[in-house]
Design an enzyme around this catalytic site. Structure first.
Site, PDB file in Angstrom:
ATOM      1  N   ASP A 118      26.923  35.624  45.166  1.00 27.44           N
ATOM      2  CA  ASP A 118      27.182  34.300  44.597  1.00 27.44           C
ATOM      3  C   ASP A 118      27.719  33.325  45.654  1.00 27.44           C
ATOM      4  OD1 ASP A 118      27.890  32.102  43.007  1.00 27.44           O
ATOM      5  OD2 ASP A 118      28.357  33.397  41.308  1.00 27.44           O
ATOM      6  N   THR A 164      25.868  28.644  38.844  1.00 22.99           N
ATOM      7  CA  THR A 164      25.605  30.086  38.784  1.00 22.99           C
ATOM      8  C   THR A 164      24.653  30.527  37.667  1.00 22.99           C
ATOM      9  OG1 THR A 164      27.684  30.563  39.831  1.00 22.99           O
ATOM     10  CG2 THR A 164      26.729  32.344  38.533  1.00 22.99           C
ATOM     11  N   ASN A 194      26.560  25.853  33.230  1.00 22.44           N
ATOM     12  CA  ASN A 194      27.438  26.983  32.916  1.00 22.44           C
ATOM     13  C   ASN A 194      28.082  26.789  31.551  1.00 22.44           C
ATOM     14  OD1 ASN A 194      26.972  28.323  35.303  1.00 22.44           O
ATOM     15  ND2 ASN A 194      28.871  27.674  36.288  1.00 22.44           N
ATOM     16  N   TYR A 209      29.911  42.424  31.773  1.00 20.77           N
ATOM     17  CA  TYR A 209      30.490  41.819  32.974  1.00 20.77           C
ATOM     18  C   TYR A 209      32.001  42.022  33.076  1.00 20.77           C
ATOM     19  CZ  TYR A 209      31.464  38.684  36.772  1.00 20.77           C
ATOM     20  OH  TYR A 209      31.873  38.182  37.980  1.00 20.77           O
ATOM     21  N   HIS A 245      35.193  28.294  46.608  1.00 20.08           N
ATOM     22  CA  HIS A 245      35.851  27.303  45.736  1.00 20.08           C
ATOM     23  C   HIS A 245      37.285  27.070  46.168  1.00 20.08           C
ATOM     24  CE1 HIS A 245      32.821  26.589  42.731  1.00 20.08           C
ATOM     25  NE2 HIS A 245      32.635  27.865  42.528  1.00 20.08           N
ATOM     26  N   ASP A 274      22.540  32.468  44.702  1.00 14.40           N
ATOM     27  CA  ASP A 274      22.155  31.518  43.647  1.00 14.40           C
ATOM     28  C   ASP A 274      22.257  30.065  44.091  1.00 14.40           C
ATOM     29  OD1 ASP A 274      24.909  31.840  43.826  1.00 14.40           O
ATOM     30  OD2 ASP A 274      25.258  31.786  41.668  1.00 14.40           O
ATOM     31  N   HIS A 275      23.099  29.782  45.087  1.00 11.36           N
ATOM     32  CA  HIS A 275      23.319  28.408  45.581  1.00 11.36           C
ATOM     33  C   HIS A 275      24.238  28.487  46.787  1.00 11.36           C
ATOM     34  CE1 HIS A 275      27.243  28.933  43.857  1.00 11.36           C
ATOM     35  NE2 HIS A 275      26.677  29.285  42.706  1.00 11.36           N
ATOM     36  N   HIS A 326      29.805  23.422  44.141  1.00  6.33           N
ATOM     37  CA  HIS A 326      28.341  23.383  44.149  1.00  6.33           C
ATOM     38  C   HIS A 326      27.915  22.918  42.774  1.00  6.33           C
ATOM     39  CE1 HIS A 326      28.444  27.062  41.707  1.00  6.33           C
ATOM     40  NE2 HIS A 326      29.533  27.329  42.439  1.00  6.33           N
TER      41      HIS A 326
HETATM   42  P1  AMP Z   1      30.348  29.009  38.987  1.00  9.79           P
HETATM   43  O1  AMP Z   1      31.258  28.229  38.106  1.00  9.79           O
HETATM   44  O2  AMP Z   1      28.946  28.502  38.906  1.00  9.79           O
HETATM   45  O3  AMP Z   1      30.873  29.132  40.345  1.00  9.79           O
HETATM   46  O4  AMP Z   1      30.319  30.474  38.359  1.00  9.79           O
HETATM   47  C1  AMP Z   1      30.769  31.623  39.052  1.00  9.79           C
HETATM   48  C2  AMP Z   1      31.431  32.572  38.104  1.00  9.79           C
HETATM   49  O5  AMP Z   1      30.471  33.112  37.187  1.00  9.79           O
HETATM   50  C3  AMP Z   1      31.993  33.793  38.797  1.00  9.79           C
HETATM   51  O6  AMP Z   1      33.312  33.608  39.217  1.00  9.79           O
HETATM   52  C4  AMP Z   1      31.881  34.882  37.762  1.00  9.79           C
HETATM   53  O7  AMP Z   1      33.116  35.234  37.223  1.00  9.79           O
HETATM   54  C5  AMP Z   1      31.018  34.289  36.665  1.00  9.79           C
HETATM   55  N1  AMP Z   1      29.953  35.223  36.317  1.00  9.79           N
HETATM   56  C6  AMP Z   1      29.000  35.706  37.115  1.00  9.79           C
HETATM   57  N2  AMP Z   1      28.195  36.563  36.467  1.00  9.79           N
HETATM   58  C7  AMP Z   1      28.655  36.643  35.218  1.00  9.79           C
HETATM   59  C8  AMP Z   1      28.257  37.359  34.059  1.00  9.79           C
HETATM   60  N3  AMP Z   1      27.201  38.178  34.075  1.00  9.79           N
HETATM   61  N4  AMP Z   1      28.964  37.181  32.931  1.00  9.79           N
HETATM   62  C9  AMP Z   1      30.011  36.329  32.899  1.00  9.79           C
HETATM   63  N5  AMP Z   1      30.447  35.626  33.969  1.00  9.79           N
HETATM   64  C10 AMP Z   1      29.791  35.779  35.117  1.00  9.79           C
HETATM   65 ZN    ZN Z   2      27.121  30.953  41.716  1.00 10.53          ZN
HETATM   66 ZN    ZN Z   3      30.872  28.719  42.032  1.00  6.36          ZN
END
Ligand code: AMP
Ligand code: ZN
Ligand code: ZN
Length: 410
Positions: free
Chosen positions: A38, A74, A95, A159, A199, A242-243, A347
């Site tokens: 990630d 994500t 998200n 998860y 982050h 993913d990014h 991001h």
């Molecule tokens: P973002 O806000 O886009 O940075 O999302 C990243 C967060 O997505 C990570 O810190 C993870 O805790 C969460 N994440 C990733 N995969 C899963 C999943 N399968 N189920 C729930 N949360 C997830």
């Molecule tokens: Zn991500």
């Molecule tokens: Zn993130």
């Protein structure tokens, strides 16, 4: 007599040929492990701290960068990778988002919504594969936990953000050690380290470098464990992110609500915001925002630029606001969160910004060796997987095999 004899003879030949090819077909049945790091930005491998990625580069395929879909978040992107569709088509448009028609909401920390199949409008590769006789497994992937039995992989885990990374590798190796009839051939893995540290601390400094190094060593560990079970040469590993990530600055933030005279429903904060004005007020709110659009762009839903592919879905609101790279949008309700924000990195921005791009590596029997290519698109992974497994992909996807198949061996 003569003719009868040769008929039997030919039958025997045909039968032996058939059984030989059947055995051969089994022997070359693919194994693919899809690994997601990630928030691993496209240029992190240039820091000289990723020897295992360097090994992948020499012995496999490396893309200059890996372009996410918009918004570069994500869940939208893990779903784009696994379905071959843009978020506007697979339905996970952010998200966190809302369904105003049914008065329900989706959010990545709301496990009930995450497991509710109604939100997922695309077909994940594990569904396509299982339907065509291939067992699949997921040691985490957004969307893999849906409760409908025919929509999740045969094996999957709920998860757990803090689950030890080594245990995830153990789990995948255990699946690969199952008796042949129970063994999955397509497996996914997920590691969040570079996203969390990016982050918090931004894209430079010891913390993010430690995260980069840690994930690199994990992929080395995975490869070694595959060697130990004699599978390193028969498994394809596709390693991607993913990014990317970009640095923030406390001074670069804008309260969008303070620019509005009309009370609107505001969904989300950060790089992208969706705004739903009262009926008949869309034009007025749009013009108001447009007037003060400094460091952000504002679009009416049907005028979002074509290249962002973010207008078709009914859950996208009437107005979409996209911050310039490194700027943060917020409203009165998210002000408190913003005050506690670490302003390290984020991001979600325009996916044509190179900072939002991730990595793509592929190694294994199906891939060229020592092959460098330009930017690849994440929506093309689903058709690539279908090609590797020799199965029929869904025909309603956005991804295109022609854009990516040249990385495969002839
Ligand atoms: P973002 O806000 O886009 O940075 O999302 C990243 C967060 O997505 C990570 O810190 C993870 O805790 C969460 N994440 C990733 N995969 C899963 C999943 N399968 N189920 C729930 N949360 C997830
Ligand atoms: Zn991500
Ligand atoms: Zn993130």
């Amino acid at each position: 007599m003569q003719a009868k004899h040769s008929f039997k003879f030919y039958l025997l030949i045909i039968f032996s040929f058939y059984s030989l090819t059947a055995v051969q077909a089994k022997a070359v049945e693919p194994y693919v492990i899809l690994v997601s790091f990630d928030g691993f930005r496209w240029d992190y491998p240039d820091r000289g701290i990723t020897p295992n990625l360097d090994f992948f580069k020499v012995n496999g395929v490396k893309a200059l960068s890996f372009k996410p879909a918009f918004p570069s978040k994500t869940f939208p992107n893990h779903l784009s990778i696994i379905t071959g569709m843009y978020p506007e088509n697979h339905g996970i448009i952010q998200n966190e988002f809302e369904d105003p028609f049914e008065n329900t909401s989706y959010g990545i920390s709301d496990t009930v919504s995450v497991r509710d199949a109604k939100w997922y409008q695309g077909e994940a590769f594990w569904e396509t594969a299982e339907r065509q006789g291939i067992k699949t497994a997921s040691f985490f992937w957004p969307g893999s936990e849906v409760t409908l039995s025919y929509r999740h992989p045969t094996y999957y885990k709920k998860y757990e953000h803090d689950l030890d990374y080594g245990k995830r590798i153990d789990g995948v190796i255990d699946w690969l050690k199952l008796p042949y009839n129970e063994r999955p051939h397509f497996l996914t893995m997920y590691f969040h380290e570079t996203d969390s540290k990016g982050h918090r601390f931004g894209t430079t400094g010891i913390e993010i470098n430690n995260a980069i190094h840690l994930l690199d060593s994990l992929v080395g560990h995975l490869y070694k464990r595959l060697k130990d079970i004699n599978m390193a040469d028969s498994v394809d590993i596709i390693l991607l992110s993913d990014h990317g990530m970009t640095n923030l600055d406390k001074e670069r933030k804008i309260n969008i609500e303070s620019l509005l005279d009309i009370k609107c429903k505001i969904i989300g904060f950060g790089p992208v915001m969706m705004i739903e004005p009262p009926k008949q007020k869309v034009e007025e709110v749009y013009l108001e925002l447009k007037k003060s659009a400094n460091h952000f762009r504002v679009f009416k839903k049907n005028e979002v630029p074509e290249y962002l592919h973010f207008s078709k879905n009914p859950l996208i609101s009437s107005i979409v606001v996209v911050a310039d790279l490194g700027w943060v949008l917020y409203d009165n309700s998210s002000e408190k969160i913003i005050k506690r924000y670490s302003f390290g990195g984020d991001h979600g921005y325009d996916n044509s910004e190179i900072d939002m791009h991730g990595i793509f590596y592929a190694i294994g029997p199906h891939f060229k060796k020592n092959f460098l290519t330009g930017t690849l698109n994440n929506i093309d992974v689903y058709p690539l997987l279908s090609k590797i497994f020799g199965i029929q992909p869904r025909n309603n996807i956005d991804g295109k095999l022609e854009r990516i198949e040249f990385i495969l061996n002839k």
